[in-house]
Design a protein around this motif. Structure first.
Motif, PDB file in Angstrom:
ATOM      1  N   TYR A 102       8.503   3.926  -7.452  1.00  0.00           N
ATOM      2  CA  TYR A 102       7.756   2.734  -7.054  1.00  0.00           C
ATOM      3  C   TYR A 102       7.969   2.437  -5.561  1.00  0.00           C
ATOM      4  CZ  TYR A 102       6.650  -2.223  -6.544  1.00  0.00           C
ATOM      5  OH  TYR A 102       6.163  -3.416  -6.099  1.00  0.00           O
ATOM      6  N   LYS A 103       9.208   2.558  -5.086  1.00  0.00           N
ATOM      7  CA  LYS A 103       9.503   2.292  -3.673  1.00  0.00           C
ATOM      8  C   LYS A 103       8.815   3.311  -2.775  1.00  0.00           C
ATOM      9  CE  LYS A 103      13.926   0.059  -4.708  1.00  0.00           C
ATOM     10  NZ  LYS A 103      15.392   0.107  -4.539  1.00  0.00           N
ATOM     11  N   ASN A 104       8.725   4.560  -3.240  1.00  0.00           N
ATOM     12  CA  ASN A 104       8.021   5.576  -2.448  1.00  0.00           C
ATOM     13  C   ASN A 104       6.530   5.269  -2.364  1.00  0.00           C
ATOM     14  OD1 ASN A 104      10.401   6.986  -2.032  1.00  0.00           O
ATOM     15  ND2 ASN A 104      10.095   8.310  -3.827  1.00  0.00           N
ATOM     16  N   ARG A 105       5.954   4.774  -3.462  1.00  0.00           N
ATOM     17  CA  ARG A 105       4.537   4.404  -3.441  1.00  0.00           C
ATOM     18  C   ARG A 105       4.291   3.228  -2.507  1.00  0.00           C
ATOM     19  NH1 ARG A 105       2.003   3.644  -9.258  1.00  0.00           N
ATOM     20  NH2 ARG A 105       0.200   3.232  -7.910  1.00  0.00           N
ATOM     21  N   LEU A 106       5.207   2.271  -2.512  1.00  0.00           N
ATOM     22  CA  LEU A 106       5.094   1.144  -1.583  1.00  0.00           C
ATOM     23  C   LEU A 106       5.176   1.625  -0.130  1.00  0.00           C
ATOM     24  CD1 LEU A 106       7.152  -1.891  -2.981  1.00  0.00           C
ATOM     25  CD2 LEU A 106       4.688  -1.665  -2.791  1.00  0.00           C
ATOM     26  N   ARG A 107       6.115   2.547   0.140  1.00  0.00           N
ATOM     27  CA  ARG A 107       6.283   3.068   1.498  1.00  0.00           C
ATOM     28  C   ARG A 107       5.044   3.833   1.948  1.00  0.00           C
ATOM     29  NH1 ARG A 107       9.140   0.684   4.264  1.00  0.00           N
ATOM     30  NH2 ARG A 107      10.921   0.876   2.882  1.00  0.00           N
ATOM     31  N   ALA A 108       4.460   4.623   1.018  1.00  0.00           N
ATOM     32  CA  ALA A 108       3.256   5.379   1.362  1.00  0.00           C
ATOM     33  C   ALA A 108       2.085   4.437   1.633  1.00  0.00           C
ATOM     34  CB  ALA A 108       2.913   6.341   0.227  1.00  0.00           C
ATOM     35  N   LEU A 109       1.990   3.386   0.854  1.00  0.00           N
ATOM     36  CA  LEU A 109       0.917   2.418   1.069  1.00  0.00           C
ATOM     37  C   LEU A 109       1.104   1.674   2.383  1.00  0.00           C
ATOM     38  CD1 LEU A 109      -1.613   1.115  -0.130  1.00  0.00           C
ATOM     39  CD2 LEU A 109      -0.152  -0.512  -1.321  1.00  0.00           C
ATOM     40  N   GLU A 110       2.347   1.379   2.722  1.00  0.00           N
ATOM     41  CA  GLU A 110       2.610   0.700   3.994  1.00  0.00           C
ATOM     42  C   GLU A 110       2.251   1.591   5.168  1.00  0.00           C
ATOM     43  OE1 GLU A 110       6.294  -1.727   6.120  1.00  0.00           O
ATOM     44  OE2 GLU A 110       6.704  -0.007   4.828  1.00  0.00           O
ATOM     45  N   LEU A 111       2.597   2.881   5.070  1.00  0.00           N
ATOM     46  CA  LEU A 111       2.247   3.824   6.140  1.00  0.00           C
ATOM     47  C   LEU A 111       0.736   3.980   6.271  1.00  0.00           C
ATOM     48  CD1 LEU A 111       4.933   6.582   5.488  1.00  0.00           C
ATOM     49  CD2 LEU A 111       4.823   5.051   7.459  1.00  0.00           C
ATOM     50  N   GLU A 112       0.052   3.953   5.115  1.00  0.00           N
ATOM     51  CA  GLU A 112      -1.399   4.085   5.142  1.00  0.00           C
ATOM     52  C   GLU A 112      -2.043   2.886   5.814  1.00  0.00           C
ATOM     53  OE1 GLU A 112      -5.075   4.350   1.929  1.00  0.00           O
ATOM     54  OE2 GLU A 112      -3.014   4.732   1.278  1.00  0.00           O
ATOM     55  N   ARG A 113      -1.533   1.710   5.551  1.00  0.00           N
ATOM     56  CA  ARG A 113      -2.098   0.489   6.153  1.00  0.00           C
ATOM     57  C   ARG A 113      -1.795   0.395   7.640  1.00  0.00           C
ATOM     58  NH1 ARG A 113      -0.681  -4.781   2.767  1.00  0.00           N
ATOM     59  NH2 ARG A 113      -1.684  -5.625   4.641  1.00  0.00           N
ATOM     60  N   SER A 114      -0.599   0.850   8.006  1.00  0.00           N
ATOM     61  CA  SER A 114      -0.197   0.733   9.418  1.00  0.00           C
ATOM     62  C   SER A 114      -0.614   1.937  10.254  1.00  0.00           C
ATOM     63  CB  SER A 114       1.322   0.551   9.502  1.00  0.00           C
ATOM     64  OG  SER A 114       1.991   1.680   8.948  1.00  0.00           O
ATOM     65  N   GLY A 115      -1.214   2.946   9.606  1.00  0.00           N
ATOM     66  CA  GLY A 115      -1.631   4.130  10.358  1.00  0.00           C
ATOM     67  C   GLY A 115      -0.472   5.022  10.751  1.00  0.00           C
ATOM     68  N   GLY A 116       0.646   4.912  10.014  1.00  0.00           N
ATOM     69  CA  GLY A 116       1.802   5.762  10.282  1.00  0.00           C
ATOM     70  C   GLY A 116       2.626   5.332  11.470  1.00  0.00           C
ATOM     71  N   THR A 117       2.506   4.058  11.861  1.00  0.00           N
ATOM     72  CA  THR A 117       3.220   3.575  13.054  1.00  0.00           C
ATOM     73  C   THR A 117       4.481   2.796  12.709  1.00  0.00           C
ATOM     74  OG1 THR A 117       1.883   1.578  13.064  1.00  0.00           O
ATOM     75  CG2 THR A 117       1.081   3.438  14.367  1.00  0.00           C
ATOM     76  N   VAL A 118       4.899   2.794  11.447  1.00  0.00           N
ATOM     77  CA  VAL A 118       6.100   2.050  11.059  1.00  0.00           C
ATOM     78  C   VAL A 118       7.332   2.777  11.596  1.00  0.00           C
ATOM     79  CG1 VAL A 118       7.447   1.162   9.137  1.00  0.00           C
ATOM     80  CG2 VAL A 118       4.947   1.242   9.004  1.00  0.00           C
ATOM     81  N   SER A 119       8.175   2.047  12.269  1.00  0.00           N
ATOM     82  CA  SER A 119       9.385   2.653  12.842  1.00  0.00           C
ATOM     83  C   SER A 119      10.399   2.982  11.760  1.00  0.00           C
ATOM     84  CB  SER A 119      10.015   1.696  13.857  1.00  0.00           C
ATOM     85  OG  SER A 119      10.428   0.517  13.200  1.00  0.00           O
ATOM     86  N   ARG A 120      11.266   3.949  12.020  1.00  0.00           N
ATOM     87  CA  ARG A 120      12.275   4.327  11.042  1.00  0.00           C
ATOM     88  C   ARG A 120      13.241   3.194  10.741  1.00  0.00           C
ATOM     89  NH1 ARG A 120      14.176  10.430  12.861  1.00  0.00           N
ATOM     90  NH2 ARG A 120      12.139  11.431  12.535  1.00  0.00           N
ATOM     91  N   LYS A 121      13.579   2.444  11.798  1.00  0.00           N
ATOM     92  CA  LYS A 121      14.518   1.342  11.608  1.00  0.00           C
ATOM     93  C   LYS A 121      13.942   0.285  10.702  1.00  0.00           C
ATOM     94  CE  LYS A 121      17.388  -1.890  14.178  1.00  0.00           C
ATOM     95  NZ  LYS A 121      17.754  -2.393  15.513  1.00  0.00           N
ATOM     96  N   LYS A 122      12.686   0.018  10.885  1.00  0.00           N
ATOM     97  CA  LYS A 122      12.044  -0.997  10.061  1.00  0.00           C
ATOM     98  C   LYS A 122      11.775  -0.492   8.655  1.00  0.00           C
ATOM     99  CE  LYS A 122       8.095  -4.113   9.950  1.00  0.00           C
ATOM    100  NZ  LYS A 122       6.845  -4.517  10.610  1.00  0.00           N
ATOM    101  N   SER A 123      11.568   0.867   8.551  1.00  0.00           N
ATOM    102  CA  SER A 123      11.214   1.416   7.254  1.00  0.00           C
ATOM    103  C   SER A 123      12.394   1.455   6.294  1.00  0.00           C
ATOM    104  CB  SER A 123      10.644   2.828   7.420  1.00  0.00           C
ATOM    105  OG  SER A 123      11.626   3.692   7.975  1.00  0.00           O
ATOM    106  N   ASN A 124      13.618   1.279   6.812  1.00  0.00           N
ATOM    107  CA  ASN A 124      14.775   1.286   5.926  1.00  0.00           C
ATOM    108  C   ASN A 124      14.772   0.101   4.973  1.00  0.00           C
ATOM    109  OD1 ASN A 124      15.766   3.649   7.045  1.00  0.00           O
ATOM    110  ND2 ASN A 124      16.933   2.553   8.619  1.00  0.00           N
ATOM    111  N   LYS A 125      14.259  -1.010   5.421  1.00  0.00           N
ATOM    112  CA  LYS A 125      14.219  -2.211   4.590  1.00  0.00           C
ATOM    113  C   LYS A 125      12.898  -2.932   4.821  1.00  0.00           C
ATOM    114  CE  LYS A 125      16.939  -6.198   3.204  1.00  0.00           C
ATOM    115  NZ  LYS A 125      18.154  -7.000   3.468  1.00  0.00           N
TER     116      LYS A 125
END
Length: 298
Positions: free
Chosen positions: A157-180
C-alpha cells in the motif's frame, strides 16, 4: 394465639381457595352485572350499548352530577362500557357468565386481555428490522475500517501511495521528503486509490436487511421477468448466449463468488467463457486439466 399447625393454610392454597370462592365474573364488574349497570340486556347490540352509556353519562358524570355516590356509580358504568364495547372482552365476559365453574380459565383470559402487550405486531416487525439494519450497517463499517487500517500498514500500500505521489508530482519528489509523507498528502492520495477489499466491501445501504425487505416485491417481480426472458431467449428461440449471460453461466458453473469473478483478469475471463464451462463435459475437461497442472507444480 396462633392457630394449630394443622389449621394453617400455605399462601398458595389460600389464593386458590379465594379464586374458587370468588366467581370469575366478579373480576369484570365486581359484584354487579355489567349489562345491568348499563341498563341493557345481554342480547343488546353495540349501538344500544353505546346509546345507553351516553345517556347514563349525562346523568351520572361528575361534571353533571356533584353527588359523591353518582361519581362512584359513573366509574362502574364506565368500566362496564369498556368491557362491553369491545367484542373480544364482551365475548370473554359472556363466556364467564355461562361457565362460572371455569374459574382459572376465565381469570387467565381476563388478565391476558387487559395486561398482555398490545403493540401492533407489524410495528414490532418494522422496529426489529430497523434495529437489525442498524447493527448490520455498524458491523459493515467496523469491518471495513479495520480492513482499511490493516491494508494501510502493508508495504504494498505504501509503495502504491509513493508511486501515485511521484505520478502527481512528475517525479520531482526529493529523497529526503520521500522518506516520510505528509499526513495531509497521504490522506488525499489514499482517497484517490479507492481500495477494494474482498470480504470487507464499503458499507452500502442497498445491502441492508431493511432496504432489501422493502424492495422484496420489486426484486421478486424482476427475478420472474428475468427467468421468463431467459427461457424465451435461450430455450424457445435457441439464441446464442450474450457475453454477460455467458459470463454469469461460467461464474456459476465454477462456483466462484461474484466479487472474486469480478477481480479476474479480463483476458483470463474471456478464455474461460470461450470454453463454455456451463456444459458438463467442457467443465470436467477443464477441471481435469487444472488437476494435472497442480500435480506438475508439486
Amino acid at each position: 394465639m396462633a392457630p394449630p399447625a394443622a389449621m394453617r393454610w400455605p399462601l398458595p392454597s389460600v389464593l386458590v381457595l379465594c379464586l374458587l370462592i370468588t366467581p370469575s365474573v366478579a373480576i369484570y364488574c365486581g359484584e354487579d352485572d355489567c349489562y345491568d349497570l348499563l341498563g341493557v340486556s345481554q342480547n343488546a347490540n353495540a349501538s344500544e350499548i353505546k346509546k345507553s352509556y351516553y345517556k347514563l353519562s349525562l346523568k351520572y358524570h361528575p361534571d353533571k352530577n356533584p353527588d359523591p355516590e353518582s361519581r362512584k356509580l359513573f366509574v362502574k358504568i364506565a368500566n362496564a362500557y369498556e368491557i362491553l364495547k369491545d367484542e373480544a372482552t364482551r365475548e370473554q365476559y359472556d363466556y364467564a357468565i355461562a361457565h362460572p365453574e371455569e374459574v382459572f380459565y376465565n381469570t387467565a383470559r381476563y388478565y391476558q386481555s387487559y395486561y398482555a402487550h398490545k403493540t401492533d405486531p407489524r410495528a414490532v416487525l418494522v422496529g426489529l428490522i430497523l434495529v437489525l439494519s442498524a447493527f448490520q450497517y455498524l458491523n459493515q463499517c467496523t469491518r471495513y475500517n479495520q480492513a482499511i487500517d490493516m491494508v494501510k500498514k502493508t508495504p504494498a500500500y505504501k509503495n502504491r501511495l509513493r508511486a501515485l505521489e511521484l505520478e502527481r508530482s512528475g517525479g520531482t519528489v526529493s529523497r529526503k521528503k520521500s522518506n516520510k509523507m505528509d499526513k495531509k498528502v497521504e490522506e488525499e492520495l489514499s482517497n484517490e486509490l479507492e481500495l477494494q477489499i474482498n470480504g470487507a466491501e464499503k458499507p452500502s445501504v442497498w445491502g441492508l436487511i431493511g432496504v432489501r425487505f422493502m424492495l422484496l416485491p420489486y426484486t421478486l417481480i424482476k427475478f420472474m421477468i428475468w427467468h421468463i426472458c431467459w427461457f424465451w431467449r435461450y430455450k424457445v428461440k435457441q439464441a446464442p448466449y450474450s457475453w454477460e449471460d455467458a459470463s454469469y453461466l461460467t461464474q456459476r458453473s465454477l462456483g466462484v463468488p461474484l466479487h472474486t469473478w469480478r477481480n479476474i483478469d479480463e483476458l483470463a475471463k474471456e478464455d474461460l467463457i470461450q470454453r463454455q464451462l456451463w456444459i458438463k463435459s467442457n467443465r470436467e475437461s477443464y477441471l481435469a486439466e487444472k488437476r494435472k497442472e497442480s500435480k506438475r507444480r508439486r
